[in-house]
Design a protein around this motif. Structure first.
Motif, PDB file in Angstrom:
ATOM      1  N   LEU A 205       0.848  -1.203   0.000  1.00  0.00           N
ATOM      2  CA  LEU A 205       0.000   0.000   0.000  1.00  0.00           C
ATOM      3  C   LEU A 205       0.885   1.256   0.000  1.00  0.00           C
ATOM      4  O   LEU A 205       0.613   2.207  -0.742  1.00  0.00           O
ATOM      5  N   LEU A 206       1.942   1.240   0.806  1.00  0.00           N
ATOM      6  CA  LEU A 206       2.835   2.409   0.856  1.00  0.00           C
ATOM      7  C   LEU A 206       3.468   2.656  -0.516  1.00  0.00           C
ATOM      8  O   LEU A 206       3.546   3.798  -0.981  1.00  0.00           O
ATOM      9  N   ASP A 207       3.857   1.550  -1.202  1.00  0.00           N
ATOM     10  CA  ASP A 207       4.422   1.676  -2.564  1.00  0.00           C
ATOM     11  C   ASP A 207       3.414   2.323  -3.507  1.00  0.00           C
ATOM     12  O   ASP A 207       3.740   3.239  -4.257  1.00  0.00           O
ATOM     13  N   LEU A 208       2.165   1.809  -3.436  1.00  0.00           N
ATOM     14  CA  LEU A 208       1.121   2.334  -4.335  1.00  0.00           C
ATOM     15  C   LEU A 208       0.860   3.815  -4.047  1.00  0.00           C
ATOM     16  O   LEU A 208       0.627   4.604  -4.963  1.00  0.00           O
ATOM     17  N   CYS A 209       0.886   4.190  -2.759  1.00  0.00           N
ATOM     18  CA  CYS A 209       0.663   5.595  -2.397  1.00  0.00           C
ATOM     19  C   CYS A 209       1.737   6.458  -3.056  1.00  0.00           C
ATOM     20  O   CYS A 209       1.435   7.472  -3.671  1.00  0.00           O
ATOM     21  N   ARG A 210       3.002   5.989  -2.946  1.00  0.00           N
ATOM     22  CA  ARG A 210       4.110   6.767  -3.556  1.00  0.00           C
ATOM     23  C   ARG A 210       3.897   6.874  -5.063  1.00  0.00           C
ATOM     24  O   ARG A 210       3.994   7.953  -5.634  1.00  0.00           O
ATOM     25  N   LYS A 211       3.543   5.727  -5.687  1.00  0.00           N
ATOM     26  CA  LYS A 211       3.349   5.732  -7.150  1.00  0.00           C
ATOM     27  C   LYS A 211       2.220   6.671  -7.552  1.00  0.00           C
ATOM     28  O   LYS A 211       2.240   7.273  -8.611  1.00  0.00           O
ATOM     29  N   ASN A 212       1.178   6.751  -6.695  1.00  0.00           N
ATOM     30  CA  ASN A 212       0.026   7.598  -7.013  1.00  0.00           C
ATOM     31  C   ASN A 212       0.261   9.053  -6.596  1.00  0.00           C
ATOM     32  O   ASN A 212      -0.679   9.853  -6.591  1.00  0.00           O
ATOM     33  N   GLY A 213       1.479   9.366  -6.189  1.00  0.00           N
ATOM     34  CA  GLY A 213       1.813  10.752  -5.845  1.00  0.00           C
ATOM     35  C   GLY A 213       1.196  11.222  -4.531  1.00  0.00           C
ATOM     36  O   GLY A 213       1.021  12.423  -4.310  1.00  0.00           O
TER      37      GLY A 213
ATOM     38  N   LEU B 181     -27.620   3.780  -3.478  1.00  0.00           N
ATOM     39  CA  LEU B 181     -26.656   3.592  -2.387  1.00  0.00           C
ATOM     40  C   LEU B 181     -25.658   2.486  -2.731  1.00  0.00           C
ATOM     41  O   LEU B 181     -24.446   2.632  -2.562  1.00  0.00           O
ATOM     42  N   LEU B 182     -26.189   1.363  -3.261  1.00  0.00           N
ATOM     43  CA  LEU B 182     -25.308   0.231  -3.572  1.00  0.00           C
ATOM     44  C   LEU B 182     -24.393   0.548  -4.747  1.00  0.00           C
ATOM     45  O   LEU B 182     -23.235   0.121  -4.776  1.00  0.00           O
ATOM     46  N   LEU B 183     -24.918   1.335  -5.712  1.00  0.00           N
ATOM     47  CA  LEU B 183     -24.066   1.726  -6.845  1.00  0.00           C
ATOM     48  C   LEU B 183     -22.915   2.610  -6.370  1.00  0.00           C
ATOM     49  O   LEU B 183     -21.772   2.454  -6.796  1.00  0.00           O
ATOM     50  N   LEU B 184     -23.230   3.537  -5.455  1.00  0.00           N
ATOM     51  CA  LEU B 184     -22.166   4.404  -4.927  1.00  0.00           C
ATOM     52  C   LEU B 184     -21.139   3.558  -4.169  1.00  0.00           C
ATOM     53  O   LEU B 184     -19.928   3.744  -4.325  1.00  0.00           O
ATOM     54  N   ALA B 185     -21.639   2.608  -3.370  1.00  0.00           N
ATOM     55  CA  ALA B 185     -20.722   1.744  -2.600  1.00  0.00           C
ATOM     56  C   ALA B 185     -19.803   0.982  -3.549  1.00  0.00           C
ATOM     57  O   ALA B 185     -18.594   0.877  -3.322  1.00  0.00           O
ATOM     58  N   GLU B 186     -20.384   0.461  -4.651  1.00  0.00           N
ATOM     59  CA  GLU B 186     -19.562  -0.288  -5.631  1.00  0.00           C
ATOM     60  C   GLU B 186     -18.539   0.615  -6.296  1.00  0.00           C
ATOM     61  O   GLU B 186     -17.393   0.219  -6.511  1.00  0.00           O
ATOM     62  N   GLU B 187     -18.981   1.845  -6.613  1.00  0.00           N
ATOM     63  CA  GLU B 187     -18.062   2.794  -7.269  1.00  0.00           C
ATOM     64  C   GLU B 187     -16.865   3.075  -6.342  1.00  0.00           C
ATOM     65  O   GLU B 187     -15.717   3.088  -6.772  1.00  0.00           O
ATOM     66  N   ILE B 188     -17.151   3.247  -5.058  1.00  0.00           N
ATOM     67  CA  ILE B 188     -16.081   3.508  -4.087  1.00  0.00           C
ATOM     68  C   ILE B 188     -15.174   2.291  -3.997  1.00  0.00           C
ATOM     69  O   ILE B 188     -13.942   2.405  -4.054  1.00  0.00           O
ATOM     70  N   GLN B 189     -15.795   1.111  -3.888  1.00  0.00           N
ATOM     71  CA  GLN B 189     -14.985  -0.115  -3.749  1.00  0.00           C
ATOM     72  C   GLN B 189     -14.067  -0.287  -4.950  1.00  0.00           C
ATOM     73  O   GLN B 189     -12.879  -0.569  -4.794  1.00  0.00           O
ATOM     74  N   SER B 190     -14.614  -0.087  -6.183  1.00  0.00           N
ATOM     75  CA  SER B 190     -13.725  -0.355  -7.324  1.00  0.00           C
ATOM     76  C   SER B 190     -12.664   0.723  -7.456  1.00  0.00           C
ATOM     77  O   SER B 190     -11.533   0.415  -7.844  1.00  0.00           O
ATOM     78  N   ALA B 191     -12.959   1.968  -7.090  1.00  0.00           N
ATOM     79  CA  ALA B 191     -11.919   3.011  -7.147  1.00  0.00           C
ATOM     80  C   ALA B 191     -10.782   2.667  -6.177  1.00  0.00           C
ATOM     81  O   ALA B 191      -9.606   2.844  -6.492  1.00  0.00           O
ATOM     82  N   ILE B 192     -11.144   2.129  -5.012  1.00  0.00           N
ATOM     83  CA  ILE B 192     -10.113   1.832  -4.001  1.00  0.00           C
ATOM     84  C   ILE B 192      -9.323   0.576  -4.388  1.00  0.00           C
ATOM     85  O   ILE B 192      -8.118   0.509  -4.162  1.00  0.00           O
ATOM     86  N   VAL B 193      -9.993  -0.385  -5.024  1.00  0.00           N
ATOM     87  CA  VAL B 193      -9.258  -1.555  -5.527  1.00  0.00           C
ATOM     88  C   VAL B 193      -8.240  -1.088  -6.570  1.00  0.00           C
ATOM     89  O   VAL B 193      -7.067  -1.455  -6.527  1.00  0.00           O
ATOM     90  N   GLN B 194      -8.728  -0.228  -7.491  1.00  0.00           N
ATOM     91  CA  GLN B 194      -7.830   0.234  -8.571  1.00  0.00           C
ATOM     92  C   GLN B 194      -6.637   1.008  -8.032  1.00  0.00           C
ATOM     93  O   GLN B 194      -5.506   0.793  -8.422  1.00  0.00           O
ATOM     94  N   GLN B 195      -6.917   1.911  -7.092  1.00  0.00           N
ATOM     95  CA  GLN B 195      -5.852   2.789  -6.620  1.00  0.00           C
ATOM     96  C   GLN B 195      -4.947   2.144  -5.569  1.00  0.00           C
ATOM     97  O   GLN B 195      -3.756   2.376  -5.551  1.00  0.00           O
ATOM     98  N   PHE B 196      -5.557   1.334  -4.684  1.00  0.00           N
ATOM     99  CA  PHE B 196      -4.777   0.836  -3.541  1.00  0.00           C
ATOM    100  C   PHE B 196      -4.722  -0.695  -3.443  1.00  0.00           C
ATOM    101  O   PHE B 196      -4.122  -1.233  -2.510  1.00  0.00           O
ATOM    102  N   GLY B 197      -5.398  -1.383  -4.359  1.00  0.00           N
ATOM    103  CA  GLY B 197      -5.382  -2.849  -4.329  1.00  0.00           C
ATOM    104  C   GLY B 197      -6.072  -3.442  -3.113  1.00  0.00           C
ATOM    105  O   GLY B 197      -5.782  -4.562  -2.703  1.00  0.00           O
ATOM    106  N   ILE B 198      -7.007  -2.674  -2.509  1.00  0.00           N
ATOM    107  CA  ILE B 198      -7.701  -3.173  -1.297  1.00  0.00           C
ATOM    108  C   ILE B 198      -9.204  -3.202  -1.570  1.00  0.00           C
ATOM    109  O   ILE B 198      -9.772  -2.195  -2.011  1.00  0.00           O
ATOM    110  N   LEU B 199      -9.824  -4.353  -1.304  1.00  0.00           N
ATOM    111  CA  LEU B 199     -11.284  -4.426  -1.450  1.00  0.00           C
ATOM    112  C   LEU B 199     -11.920  -4.156  -0.085  1.00  0.00           C
ATOM    113  O   LEU B 199     -11.783  -4.958   0.840  1.00  0.00           O
ATOM    114  N   LEU B 200     -12.592  -3.037   0.037  1.00  0.00           N
ATOM    115  CA  LEU B 200     -13.236  -2.709   1.318  1.00  0.00           C
ATOM    116  C   LEU B 200     -14.450  -3.608   1.523  1.00  0.00           C
ATOM    117  O   LEU B 200     -15.228  -3.838   0.600  1.00  0.00           O
ATOM    118  N   GLU B 201     -14.608  -4.052   2.762  1.00  0.00           N
ATOM    119  CA  GLU B 201     -15.738  -4.928   3.093  1.00  0.00           C
ATOM    120  C   GLU B 201     -16.883  -4.078   3.642  1.00  0.00           C
ATOM    121  O   GLU B 201     -16.661  -3.219   4.504  1.00  0.00           O
TER     122      GLU B 201
END
Ligand SMILES: Cc1cc2nc3c(=O)[nH]c(=O)nc-3n(C[C@H](O)[C@H](O)[C@H](O)COP(=O)(O)OP(=O)(O)OC[C@H]3O[C@@H](n4cnc5c(N)ncnc54)[C@H](O)[C@@H]3O)c2cc1C
Length: 355
Positions: free
Chosen positions: A264-272, A328-348
């Motif tokens: 995650l720290l590596d990805l943060c650096r890569k994402n500026g 609500l569920l669409l927004l939750a999915e949008e957030i989850q996929s943005a975080i997977v893409q950016q940080f490689g973490i799937l929020l539960e």
């Protein structure tokens, strides 16, 4: 006689105020009522859903094609023991009433859990916690109906398999039991222990604890501090605060292994991203605030999409501002996929989806 209502609106039974109608609805004031309700559902060959205070529940816009069984049993018993006090509360008691009762009786151990909505029976399910306290620290025993045999069963604390926002009841045994009663062991000789830094500094700046004479007054002061902080974040239910039309935190804070955290720290650096994620101590790994990930992924406080959005006062609470469950569920999915893409973490997701 247990009454079964048909085509019953569900939205007002949840803090999200979302969802369609239940085909059948009933309120159960005792174990016999619960058994009647299960037999009713079995006789009609329909599904049933156990509902507490609805503060961690999302009902589908289409409602629920089965029986919603609302827990409404009452009663709090106080049992004095040589090394403390045992409080036995029925599943249908409001959790915060139990907290108030303990504080008034000078009993410590749950004061930091003030203001959490919902009923007693749900507290062991996700091991409710806040401000450095969890119910797992005080639960002695959970009494339940086994839904396979319809017999009463009891689980001692160690048998509940508590962890961060989890227990056997929301993991391997999801849907297998109705919790009917919870026994808590509380402390009579207390100096409230305030572990959470934000709460500690808030109390230090606003209350002179040493001037308070009784344990009950000290516990009450902690409660007031917790409630004040929770109000600022719209984390208490308040009809006049649109940001509290939520289920509290929508996502669990991810707990990462050291390797995943380094990644995650590596990805943060890569994402500026210049700052590193704050971390919480967690016996199970490195706990990262999901709210930090949301904000870094662009879902800041006050973010809106249609009739739903992120609370203006808490980055981890998704709020219904007059939308639908679908939104609500669409927004939750949008957030989850943005975080997977950016940080490689799937929020539960924390709240339970019933459809
Ligand atoms: C504003 C706000 C703030 C919140 N803050 C916190 C917080 O600080 N910490 C925290 O941990 N949570 C928090 N929550 C989440 C929620 O309040 C808790 O999870 C609470 O314990 C849910 O209780 P409930 O009775 O409303 O459960 P419900 O939403 O009715 O049910 C939740 C789940 O438990 C099951 N269930 C409920 N009762 C029983 C029973 N008797 N037997 C078997 N299954 C049952 C349901 O089937 C469902 O799966 C917050 C919610 C809101 C709205």
């Amino acid at each position: 006689m247990t009454e079964f209502l048909e085509n019953f609106p569900l939205a007002n039974l949840t803090t999200f105020k979302l969802g369609g109608n239940a085909r059948y609805f009933t309120e159960c004031r005792n174990t016999d009522g619960m058994l009647d309700a299960i037999r009713f559902a079995e006789s009609k060959n329909i599904r049933y859903h156990i509902l507490g205070g609805g503060s961690n529940t999302i009902f589908s816009d289409d409602g629920f094609d089965g029986l919603v069984l609302k827990i409404a049993s009452r009663g709090i018993q106080f049992v004095r023991e040589p090394d403390g006090v045992m409080i036995v509360a029925a599943a249908g008691e409001q959790w915060d009433d139990v907290v108030k009762f303990c504080i008034r009786s000078g009993l410590g151990g749950v004061e930091c859990l003030s203001g959490i909505p919902g009923l007693v029976g749900a507290t062991p399910i996700q091991n409710v916690g806040a401000y450095g306290q969890e119910v797992a620290e005080t639960i002695l025993e959970v009494k339940a109906i086994d839904l396979l045999t319809l017999r009463t069963v009891r689980f001692r604390n160690s048998e509940c398999r508590f962890g961060y926002r989890r227990s056997r009841f929301n993991q391997e045994d999801t849907g297998k039991f109705i919790i009917t009663e919870v026994a808590f062991k509380l402390n009579t000789v207390v100096q409230p222990e305030i572990r959470y830094p934000e709460l500690r500094s808030f109390i230090a700046s606003s209350i002179e604890m040493e001037k308070l004479a009784s344990e009950a007054e000290k516990l009450e002061a902690v409660r007031n501090g917790v409630l004040a902080l929770r109000r600022k974040k719209s984390m208490v239910i308040d009809e006049s605060d649109p940001n509290s039309q939520s289920a509290g935190s929508f996502f669990k804070n991810p707990v990462l292994t050291q390797d995943k955290f380094d990644h995650l720290l590596d990805l943060c650096r890569k994402n500026g991203i210049e700052d590193s994620p704050p971390t919480f101590p967690s016996g199970e790994g490195v706990k990262v605030p999901a709210a930090w990930l949301l904000e870094k992924a662009g879902f800041h406080k006050g973010f809106r999409k249609g009739g739903v959005g992120v609370s203006a006062n808490h980055a981890l609470a998704l709020v219904n501002y007059g939308g639908t469950t679908r939104e609500l569920l669409l927004l939750a999915e949008e957030i989850q996929s943005a975080i997977v893409q950016q940080f490689g973490i799937l929020l539960e997701r924390e709240p339970v989806l019933v459809q």
